[in-house]
Design an enzyme around this catalytic site. Structure first.
Site, PDB file in Angstrom:
ATOM      1  N   LYS A   1       0.838  -1.200   0.000  1.00 46.72           N
ATOM      2  CA  LYS A   1       0.000   0.000   0.000  1.00 46.72           C
ATOM      3  C   LYS A   1       0.874   1.252   0.000  1.00 46.72           C
ATOM      4  O   LYS A   1       0.681   2.157  -0.783  1.00 46.72           O
ATOM      5  CB  LYS A   1      -0.917  -0.048   1.220  1.00 46.72           C
ATOM      6  CG  LYS A   1      -1.832   1.135   1.374  1.00 46.72           C
ATOM      7  CD  LYS A   1      -2.823   0.902   2.515  1.00 46.72           C
ATOM      8  CE  LYS A   1      -3.531   2.199   2.878  1.00 46.72           C
ATOM      9  NZ  LYS A   1      -4.493   2.027   3.969  1.00 46.72           N
TER      10      LYS A   1
ATOM     11  N   ARG B   1      -5.335  -4.738   6.125  1.00 46.76           N
ATOM     12  CA  ARG B   1      -5.923  -6.041   6.470  1.00 46.76           C
ATOM     13  C   ARG B   1      -7.326  -6.222   5.911  1.00 46.76           C
ATOM     14  O   ARG B   1      -7.928  -7.286   6.060  1.00 46.76           O
ATOM     15  CB  ARG B   1      -5.897  -6.237   7.996  1.00 46.76           C
ATOM     16  CG  ARG B   1      -6.578  -5.127   8.790  1.00 46.76           C
ATOM     17  CD  ARG B   1      -6.150  -5.166  10.246  1.00 46.76           C
ATOM     18  NE  ARG B   1      -6.619  -4.011  11.014  1.00 46.76           N
ATOM     19  CZ  ARG B   1      -5.991  -2.837  11.068  1.00 46.76           C
ATOM     20  NH1 ARG B   1      -4.903  -2.630  10.358  1.00 46.76           N
ATOM     21  NH2 ARG B   1      -6.465  -1.859  11.827  1.00 46.76           N
TER      22      ARG B   1
ATOM     23  N   GLU C   1      -5.018  -6.822  15.035  1.00 52.83           N
ATOM     24  CA  GLU C   1      -4.477  -5.530  14.611  1.00 52.83           C
ATOM     25  C   GLU C   1      -5.568  -4.454  14.679  1.00 52.83           C
ATOM     26  O   GLU C   1      -5.276  -3.276  14.836  1.00 52.83           O
ATOM     27  CB  GLU C   1      -3.933  -5.652  13.179  1.00 52.83           C
ATOM     28  CG  GLU C   1      -2.795  -4.689  12.869  1.00 52.83           C
ATOM     29  CD  GLU C   1      -2.091  -5.057  11.581  1.00 52.83           C
ATOM     30  OE1 GLU C   1      -1.074  -5.762  11.645  1.00 52.83           O
ATOM     31  OE2 GLU C   1      -2.544  -4.645  10.511  1.00 52.83           O
TER      32      GLU C   1
ATOM     33  N   HIS D   1      -5.472 -33.241  17.955  1.00 48.40           N
ATOM     34  CA  HIS D   1      -4.368 -34.087  18.429  1.00 48.40           C
ATOM     35  C   HIS D   1      -3.223 -33.232  18.966  1.00 48.40           C
ATOM     36  O   HIS D   1      -2.095 -33.706  19.084  1.00 48.40           O
ATOM     37  CB  HIS D   1      -3.888 -34.990  17.292  1.00 48.40           C
ATOM     38  CG  HIS D   1      -4.989 -35.871  16.783  1.00 48.40           C
ATOM     39  ND1 HIS D   1      -5.199 -37.140  17.249  1.00 48.40           N
ATOM     40  CD2 HIS D   1      -5.991 -35.624  15.890  1.00 48.40           C
ATOM     41  CE1 HIS D   1      -6.255 -37.665  16.648  1.00 48.40           C
ATOM     42  NE2 HIS D   1      -6.763 -36.765  15.820  1.00 48.40           N
TER      43      HIS D   1
ATOM     44  N   LYS E   1       7.937  -0.668  12.338  1.00 47.79           N
ATOM     45  CA  LYS E   1       8.611  -0.265  11.101  1.00 47.79           C
ATOM     46  C   LYS E   1       9.720   0.758  11.403  1.00 47.79           C
ATOM     47  O   LYS E   1      10.801   0.691  10.846  1.00 47.79           O
ATOM     48  CB  LYS E   1       7.592   0.305  10.101  1.00 47.79           C
ATOM     49  CG  LYS E   1       6.628  -0.747   9.524  1.00 47.79           C
ATOM     50  CD  LYS E   1       5.697  -0.190   8.451  1.00 47.79           C
ATOM     51  CE  LYS E   1       4.727  -1.261   7.940  1.00 47.79           C
ATOM     52  NZ  LYS E   1       3.855  -0.853   6.844  1.00 47.79           N
TER      53      LYS E   1
HETATM   54  C1  G6Q Z   1      -2.601  -3.820   7.860  1.00 48.69           C
HETATM   55  C2  G6Q Z   1      -1.383  -3.198   8.327  1.00 48.69           C
HETATM   56  C3  G6Q Z   1      -0.124  -3.914   7.922  1.00 48.69           C
HETATM   57  C4  G6Q Z   1       0.284  -3.669   6.477  1.00 48.69           C
HETATM   58  C5  G6Q Z   1       1.713  -4.145   6.264  1.00 48.69           C
HETATM   59  C6  G6Q Z   1       2.186  -3.928   4.853  1.00 48.69           C
HETATM   60  O1  G6Q Z   1      -3.704  -3.391   8.064  1.00 48.69           O
HETATM   61  O2  G6Q Z   1      -1.364  -1.880   7.980  1.00 48.69           O
HETATM   62  O3  G6Q Z   1      -0.213  -5.292   8.139  1.00 48.69           O
HETATM   63  O4  G6Q Z   1      -0.592  -4.318   5.606  1.00 48.69           O
HETATM   64  O5  G6Q Z   1       2.554  -3.506   7.160  1.00 48.69           O
HETATM   65  O6  G6Q Z   1       2.099  -2.580   4.505  1.00 48.69           O
HETATM   66  P1  G6Q Z   1       2.240  -2.127   3.007  1.00 48.69           P
HETATM   67  O7  G6Q Z   1       1.126  -2.757   2.223  1.00 48.69           O
HETATM   68  O8  G6Q Z   1       2.175  -0.638   3.029  1.00 48.69           O
HETATM   69  O9  G6Q Z   1       3.573  -2.634   2.520  1.00 48.69           O
END
Ligand code: G6Q
Length: 547
Positions: A205, A268, A353, A384, A512
């Site tokens: 993202k 997510r 999260e 199990h 991060k």
């Molecule tokens: C999800 C979080 C987190 C994110 C990852 C990857 O809701 O924000 O899990 O998806 O940190 O982020 P990028 O897609 O920005 O690389």
């Protein structure tokens, strides 16, 4: 401090928990032959039996009072209306727009987002068709046989889980997922692959995530090594999914090979967006649309059904009952379906999260529990392994059992046995086994009274352990879409009642930042003394080891 625990609705629930604390689930069933008939619900291809919970009709009434008093109806309306409910990031939360299969608009900052959503879906359709039919070729003219999705967190878990969950429908190229910055992940994934027939999807993202960019650079080096460093090959072997066009271009992926999504899609919650491209490549776009249809059906149900029949609301409220009033802080997710083996890990992120937070949306620290610890594994394997603790451990762990009536692989009596195990577990957890039953069993097996006295306490099960059972006819793209939306909205219901923002993730952001500070120090050989003594000591030990 927040006032939620002081509200009359909360206090009524505290008193009600005490009222019910002496009751056993088997007594509730004995007292009311209509219990199952009264405590099940069905919508959008999902059947929910919630009768094996420590609840009565009054419990539900009181929980609905709490939901009403905390403004759940308005909160649902606000999400669907595009209000900026992610207040700490000043964003609306519109994953529901991504699977809006109606003609309804979704307006963000006075602009309908649906034309853009549809145009990205069309782009996904065109591209996935090209790759799947072999019209899209690698730089040396060969058909793509393998796709490697590089992404982490929301850019990995959702598409990974759905691709595996719909494995029966998989008729496209092989799809691999690389997430961990540990080089082992990408090196082992690439080992059997041919660069000439491999396509990389860089899914991020923000396009700033260290793990993803590190893996993307390694993938690029691997590809260029096979093409004598000819960078022209990149355009046929790399596409990106991101909200950050400039950063994608900087990496060397042309804008026409980028699939866009938007900041109003949480990581997510993004598998419904272009982040779902690996799914479309694996199963084809018509099936991806069916996934959206299922989620849309659940969205519609969530937005319109009364709380007493609303599946996400019921699951959310029952969860709150245990977390806040029973103080059962863990929740197990147990899919009896091998294709759904990644579902617990996916849901762990969606839930933990979203609601793993102690600060309310108004900045106050909560004085009540919020998100549970979510964990699980597919049945029957879990039986199990860890079910022992669910049956006889000192903690009560509410569980969701999830199963399909029909398997995609009906063979012999496998499915009957799978379902028998699933039902037997929920029944045993609910009923338990008392001393009289155990004694009778041991007597029948010929044990003498001394042996019975010593063995019986170990074989007694208190029972009264709560479960939900979720059934679908078959795990199709439609029912899977509906199931995922059910859980997304369940998490929303709980976050709303707790007064927290389920859509930010400052804990992830912290991770991060921290890693980038220490990375420089690990790479440097000067002695580090700026941290606590433990971190300094560990850094120095690692530096010595790597020197
Ligand atoms: C999800 C979080 C987190 C994110 C990852 C990857 O809701 O924000 O899990 O998806 O940190 O982020 P990028 O897609 O920005 O690389």
């Amino acid at each position: 401090m927040t006032l939620l625990p002081q509200t009359p609705q909360w206090q009524n629930l505290v008193a009600h928990w005490h009222e019910l604390s002496h009751l056993h689930l088997h007594d509730l069933f004995t007292a009311n032959p209509q219990r199952f008939a009264q405590l099940h619900a069905e919508a959008a291809g999902i059947f929910l039996d919630y009768s094996k919970n420590r609840i009565t009709a009054k419990t539900l009434e009181l929980l609905i009072d709490l939901a009403t008093a905390t403004g759940l109806t308005d909160a649902i309306h606000s999400m669907f209306a595009g209000v900026k409910i992610n207040n700490t990031e000043q964003r609306p939360v519109l994953h529901v727009a991504l699977r809006n299969r109606s003609k309804q608009q979704f307006v963000v900052d006075s602009k309908d987002v649906m034309p853009a959503v549809k145009s990205v879906l069309a782009h996904m359709e065109q591209f996935s068709n090209q790759v799947r039919t072999g019209a899209w070729r690698g730089y040396s003219g060969q058909v793509i046989t393998d796709v490697v999705n590089i992404g982490i967190g929301g850019s990995n878990l959702g598409p990974l889980m759905v691709t595996k969950a719909l494995g029966y429908y998989h008729d496209g190229p092989k799809v691999h997922f690389v997430s961990n910055v540990d080089a082992t992940h990408i090196i082992e994934t690439l080992k059997p692959l041919n660069p000439h027939t491999t396509l990389f999807i860089i899914a991020s993202k923000t396009f700033t995530t260290q793990e993803t960019l590190t893996n993307a650079i390694t993938a690029r080096n691997w590809l260029l090594a096979a093409y004598s460093q000819n960078e022209a090959a990149i355009s046929k072997h790399f596409v990106a999914i991101s909200t950050a066009a400039a950063k994608v271009a900087e990496f060397g992926i042309a804008t026409e090979h980028m699939f866009e999504f938007w900041d109003w899609v949480g990581g997510r919650y993004s598998l419904w967006s272009a982040i779902g491209l690996p799914i479309a490549l694996a199963i084809g776009m018509p099936r991806f649309y069916e996934l959206l249809d299922g989620a849309y059906a659940m969205d519609h149900h969530f937005a319109t059904a009364p709380m007493s029949k609303n599946l996400p609301v019921l699951l959310g409220l029952i969860g709150i009952w245990y977390i806040n009033f029973g103080e059962f802080k863990s929740h197990a997710i147990l899919p009896y379906d091998q294709y759904l083996r990644y579902f617990p890990a996916y849901l762990q992120q969606v839930d933990m999260e979203s609601n793993g937070k102690y600060t309310t949306r108004h900045g106050h620290q909560v004085n009540y529990a919020t998100g549970p610890i979510v964990w699980g594994a597919s049945g029957t394997d879990g039986q199990h392994a860890f079910y022992q603790l669910i049956h006889q451990g000192t903690q009560v762990i509410p569980c969701d059992f999830i199963a399909a009536v029909h398997s995609h692989n009906e063979y012999g009596d496998h499915q009957a046995k799978l379902l028998a195990n699933c039902l037997a577990q929920t029944e045993a957890l609910m009923l338990g086994k008392d001393l009289a039953q155990v004694t009778a069993e041991l007597q029948a097996q010929g044990y003498d009274s001394a042996a019975i006295a010593s063995l019986a306490p170990h074989k007694v099960f208190l029972g009264n352990r709560p479960t939900n059972t979720i059934l679908v006819d078959k795990f199709t793209p439609y029912t899977l879409g509906s199931l995922l939306a059910l859980y997304e909205h369940k998490v929303f219901v709980q976050g709303s009642i707790w007064g927290i923002n389920s859509f930010d993730q400052w804990g992830v952001e912290l991770g991060k930042q921290l890693a980038s500070v220490i990375l420089k120090e690990i790479q440097d050989d000067t002695q580090v003394s700026s941290h606590d003594t433990s971190t300094n000591g560990l850094l120095q030990r690692i530096q010595r080891g790597r020197a």
